[in-house]
Motif scaffolding. Sequence first.
Motif, PDB file in Angstrom:
ATOM      1  N   MET A 109      36.929  64.005  38.245  1.00 46.40           N
ATOM      2  CA  MET A 109      35.536  64.364  38.503  1.00 46.40           C
ATOM      3  C   MET A 109      34.667  64.095  37.277  1.00 46.40           C
ATOM      4  SD  MET A 109      33.864  68.096  39.439  1.00 46.40           S
ATOM      5  CE  MET A 109      34.124  68.689  37.762  1.00 46.40           C
ATOM      6  N   THR A 110      35.161  64.411  36.084  1.00 50.03           N
ATOM      7  CA  THR A 110      34.366  64.158  34.880  1.00 50.03           C
ATOM      8  C   THR A 110      34.161  62.659  34.679  1.00 50.03           C
ATOM      9  OG1 THR A 110      36.299  64.131  33.387  1.00 50.03           O
ATOM     10  CG2 THR A 110      35.257  66.265  33.818  1.00 50.03           C
ATOM     11  N   GLY A 111      35.195  61.883  34.962  1.00 47.27           N
ATOM     12  CA  GLY A 111      35.056  60.433  34.839  1.00 47.27           C
ATOM     13  C   GLY A 111      34.087  59.848  35.849  1.00 47.27           C
ATOM     14  N   GLU A 112      34.002  60.463  37.021  1.00 49.63           N
ATOM     15  CA  GLU A 112      33.051  59.987  38.037  1.00 49.63           C
ATOM     16  C   GLU A 112      31.618  60.051  37.524  1.00 49.63           C
ATOM     17  OE1 GLU A 112      33.587  62.240  41.571  1.00 49.63           O
ATOM     18  OE2 GLU A 112      35.610  61.477  41.964  1.00 49.63           O
ATOM     19  N   LEU A 113      31.295  61.070  36.739  1.00 50.20           N
ATOM     20  CA  LEU A 113      29.944  61.171  36.186  1.00 50.20           C
ATOM     21  C   LEU A 113      29.642  59.995  35.271  1.00 50.20           C
ATOM     22  CD1 LEU A 113      27.251  62.422  35.461  1.00 50.20           C
ATOM     23  CD2 LEU A 113      28.466  63.958  33.872  1.00 50.20           C
ATOM     24  N   ILE A 114      30.566  59.686  34.374  1.00 44.74           N
ATOM     25  CA  ILE A 114      30.341  58.570  33.440  1.00 44.74           C
ATOM     26  C   ILE A 114      30.233  57.256  34.203  1.00 44.74           C
ATOM     27  CG2 ILE A 114      31.258  57.359  31.434  1.00 44.74           C
ATOM     28  CD1 ILE A 114      30.308  60.299  31.005  1.00 44.74           C
ATOM     29  N   HIS A 115      31.074  57.087  35.216  1.00 47.19           N
ATOM     30  CA  HIS A 115      31.005  55.878  36.037  1.00 47.19           C
ATOM     31  C   HIS A 115      29.658  55.782  36.736  1.00 47.19           C
ATOM     32  CE1 HIS A 115      33.360  53.090  39.007  1.00 47.19           C
ATOM     33  NE2 HIS A 115      32.582  52.424  38.182  1.00 47.19           N
ATOM     34  N   ALA A 116      29.138  56.909  37.223  1.00 52.21           N
ATOM     35  CA  ALA A 116      27.852  56.904  37.917  1.00 52.21           C
ATOM     36  C   ALA A 116      26.713  56.528  36.969  1.00 52.21           C
ATOM     37  CB  ALA A 116      27.582  58.283  38.528  1.00 52.21           C
ATOM     38  N   ILE A 117      26.778  56.978  35.720  1.00 55.60           N
ATOM     39  CA  ILE A 117      25.741  56.622  34.739  1.00 55.60           C
ATOM     40  C   ILE A 117      25.775  55.124  34.465  1.00 55.60           C
ATOM     41  CG2 ILE A 117      24.942  56.934  32.356  1.00 55.60           C
ATOM     42  CD1 ILE A 117      26.101  59.777  32.477  1.00 55.60           C
ATOM     43  N   ARG A 118      26.958  54.574  34.271  1.00 52.37           N
ATOM     44  CA  ARG A 118      27.068  53.149  33.969  1.00 52.37           C
ATOM     45  C   ARG A 118      26.739  52.292  35.192  1.00 52.37           C
ATOM     46  NH1 ARG A 118      25.410  52.005  30.157  1.00 52.37           N
ATOM     47  NH2 ARG A 118      26.150  49.898  30.538  1.00 52.37           N
ATOM     48  N   ARG A 119      27.093  52.782  36.384  1.00 55.07           N
ATOM     49  CA  ARG A 119      26.835  52.010  37.604  1.00 55.07           C
ATOM     50  C   ARG A 119      25.360  52.038  37.985  1.00 55.07           C
ATOM     51  NH1 ARG A 119      30.680  54.302  40.588  1.00 55.07           N
ATOM     52  NH2 ARG A 119      29.247  55.913  41.315  1.00 55.07           N
ATOM     53  N   CYS A 120      24.651  53.069  37.596  1.00 54.45           N
ATOM     54  CA  CYS A 120      23.225  53.188  37.902  1.00 54.45           C
ATOM     55  C   CYS A 120      22.460  52.064  37.214  1.00 54.45           C
ATOM     56  CB  CYS A 120      22.708  54.552  37.434  1.00 54.45           C
ATOM     57  SG  CYS A 120      20.956  54.826  37.756  1.00 54.45           S
ATOM     58  N   LYS A 121      21.737  51.268  37.988  1.00 54.36           N
ATOM     59  CA  LYS A 121      21.047  50.105  37.429  1.00 54.36           C
ATOM     60  C   LYS A 121      19.764  50.474  36.697  1.00 54.36           C
ATOM     61  CE  LYS A 121      22.905  47.093  41.059  1.00 54.36           C
ATOM     62  NZ  LYS A 121      23.529  48.195  41.830  1.00 54.36           N
ATOM     63  N   THR A 122      19.302  51.706  36.839  1.00 57.19           N
ATOM     64  CA  THR A 122      18.119  52.154  36.106  1.00 57.19           C
ATOM     65  C   THR A 122      18.528  52.521  34.686  1.00 57.19           C
ATOM     66  OG1 THR A 122      17.170  53.007  38.151  1.00 57.19           O
ATOM     67  CG2 THR A 122      16.228  53.822  36.087  1.00 57.19           C
ATOM     68  N   PRO A 123      17.912  51.921  33.663  1.00 57.87           N
ATOM     69  CA  PRO A 123      18.308  52.211  32.280  1.00 57.87           C
ATOM     70  C   PRO A 123      18.121  53.679  31.926  1.00 57.87           C
ATOM     71  CG  PRO A 123      16.995  50.203  32.387  1.00 57.87           C
ATOM     72  CD  PRO A 123      16.905  50.838  33.738  1.00 57.87           C
ATOM     73  N   VAL A 124      19.035  54.197  31.081  1.00 61.36           N
ATOM     74  CA  VAL A 124      19.063  55.612  30.719  1.00 61.36           C
ATOM     75  C   VAL A 124      18.992  55.749  29.206  1.00 61.36           C
ATOM     76  CG1 VAL A 124      20.237  57.816  31.041  1.00 61.36           C
ATOM     77  CG2 VAL A 124      20.632  55.950  32.680  1.00 61.36           C
ATOM     78  N   VAL A 125      18.105  56.633  28.733  1.00 68.67           N
ATOM     79  CA  VAL A 125      17.956  56.944  27.307  1.00 68.67           C
ATOM     80  C   VAL A 125      18.409  58.381  27.089  1.00 68.67           C
ATOM     81  CG1 VAL A 125      16.366  57.130  25.353  1.00 68.67           C
ATOM     82  CG2 VAL A 125      16.020  55.345  27.095  1.00 68.67           C
ATOM     83  N   ALA A 126      19.283  58.607  26.114  1.00 63.27           N
ATOM     84  CA  ALA A 126      19.719  59.960  25.759  1.00 63.27           C
ATOM     85  C   ALA A 126      18.888  60.467  24.589  1.00 63.27           C
ATOM     86  CB  ALA A 126      21.197  59.971  25.393  1.00 63.27           C
ATOM     87  N   SER A 127      18.432  61.707  24.693  1.00 65.13           N
ATOM     88  CA  SER A 127      17.715  62.369  23.606  1.00 65.13           C
ATOM     89  C   SER A 127      18.673  63.360  22.955  1.00 65.13           C
ATOM     90  CB  SER A 127      16.475  63.091  24.141  1.00 65.13           C
ATOM     91  OG  SER A 127      15.833  63.821  23.115  1.00 65.13           O
ATOM     92  N   VAL A 128      19.231  62.993  21.803  1.00 67.60           N
ATOM     93  CA  VAL A 128      20.289  63.772  21.169  1.00 67.60           C
ATOM     94  C   VAL A 128      19.701  64.658  20.082  1.00 67.60           C
ATOM     95  CG1 VAL A 128      22.490  63.701  19.947  1.00 67.60           C
ATOM     96  CG2 VAL A 128      21.970  61.981  21.694  1.00 67.60           C
ATOM     97  N   LYS A 129      19.630  65.952  20.368  1.00 68.17           N
ATOM     98  CA  LYS A 129      19.179  66.948  19.401  1.00 68.17           C
ATOM     99  C   LYS A 129      20.368  67.803  18.981  1.00 68.17           C
ATOM    100  CE  LYS A 129      16.438  68.510  22.480  1.00 68.17           C
ATOM    101  NZ  LYS A 129      15.470  69.278  23.287  1.00 68.17           N
ATOM    102  N   LYS A 130      20.457  68.084  17.725  1.00 64.42           N
ATOM    103  CA  LYS A 130      21.443  68.985  17.115  1.00 64.42           C
ATOM    104  C   LYS A 130      22.879  68.566  17.377  1.00 64.42           C
ATOM    105  CE  LYS A 130      22.387  73.866  16.195  1.00 64.42           C
ATOM    106  NZ  LYS A 130      21.917  73.875  14.794  1.00 64.42           N
ATOM    107  N   VAL A 131      23.343  68.664  18.635  1.00 61.33           N
ATOM    108  CA  VAL A 131      24.764  68.437  18.897  1.00 61.33           C
ATOM    109  C   VAL A 131      24.972  67.685  20.207  1.00 61.33           C
ATOM    110  CG1 VAL A 131      24.905  70.747  19.909  1.00 61.33           C
ATOM    111  CG2 VAL A 131      26.998  69.573  19.285  1.00 61.33           C
ATOM    112  N   ALA A 132      25.844  66.684  20.143  1.00 55.86           N
ATOM    113  CA  ALA A 132      26.392  66.032  21.335  1.00 55.86           C
ATOM    114  C   ALA A 132      27.896  66.020  21.119  1.00 55.86           C
ATOM    115  CB  ALA A 132      25.847  64.616  21.491  1.00 55.86           C
ATOM    116  N   ALA A 133      28.588  67.001  21.713  1.00 56.06           N
ATOM    117  CA  ALA A 133      30.004  67.205  21.429  1.00 56.06           C
ATOM    118  C   ALA A 133      30.832  67.105  22.702  1.00 56.06           C
ATOM    119  CB  ALA A 133      30.224  68.573  20.776  1.00 56.06           C
TER     120      ALA A 133
END
Length: 286
Positions: A109-133
């Motif tokens: 299930m956790t891997g499905e999320l990452i696959h969905a982000i990469r498969r989504c053709k709309t570009p995605v920007v992450a806003s990383v504040k303080k911690v991404a762990a």
Amino acid sequence: MTEQAPRIDPDFRPLPIPQPESFRYEERDRVGVITLDRPDRYNALTFAVYRELTDLFSVIDRRSLDPDGARALVIRGEGKAFCSGGDVEDIITRLFDRDMEALLRFTRMTGELIHAIRRCKTPVVASVKKVAAGAGAVISLACDLRVMGRKSFFAFLFPQVGLSGADMGASWLLPRVVGLGHASELLLLGDRVYAERCAEIGLANRVIDDEDPAKVDEAAFELALAIARKPHFATRMTKTMLQQEQDMGFGDAIEAEAQAQAICMQHPDFKEANDAWLAKRDPNWK
């Protein structure tokens, strides 16, 4: 191999965006903003967040040709942090009593999320504040671009809790972003990697002064807005090719890009760019 230039269906009805309960989603200026909304827990993930995020990215991908839909996405965390990974109480402690089959359902299930982000053709920007762990680091890694606050850090901390650094696709994605040597260091040690170092190795695209954490979110939104103002079919095709060519030989990649470019040349945006240049006006992307 590549997507065809769209034919507009006069009866087209866009899919509705699901209304998530575990985070927030809104659209402004053709930019979709996903906000992880557990600031008291540094936006730690729950089972519900995983499931709803996966569903959201899948729907956004399927409706990305909606004339009124989002043209770029930002994923951010409410408050001072981006995401501290899986919630200890909601997820981690509940895994100890699961058998192998149940654990595998969770890791898939956790891997499905990452696959969905990469498969989504709309570009995605992450806003990383303080911690991404932990899982938060991999979610940001799966995005197309990353904006980091100067005092923020990544931590692929899986080895520090007795787990493989190869989690949720990290060992596939990270070498492609920072190279095998840097990826090996980050995934074997699990140490904190601060923003300046992330910029040096290519993990961060922008580093922003973050005395005011909101400035990081603003910079991420402006970057997504710049993408949203580009011809959307072309940006979709670009992300598609960047993803697909990872598994191709060079000759196959050259052929795939030839096909992709020929398809883009059939799209009305190609002629509109030339017409706008001749008329000395801004293009009106279709």
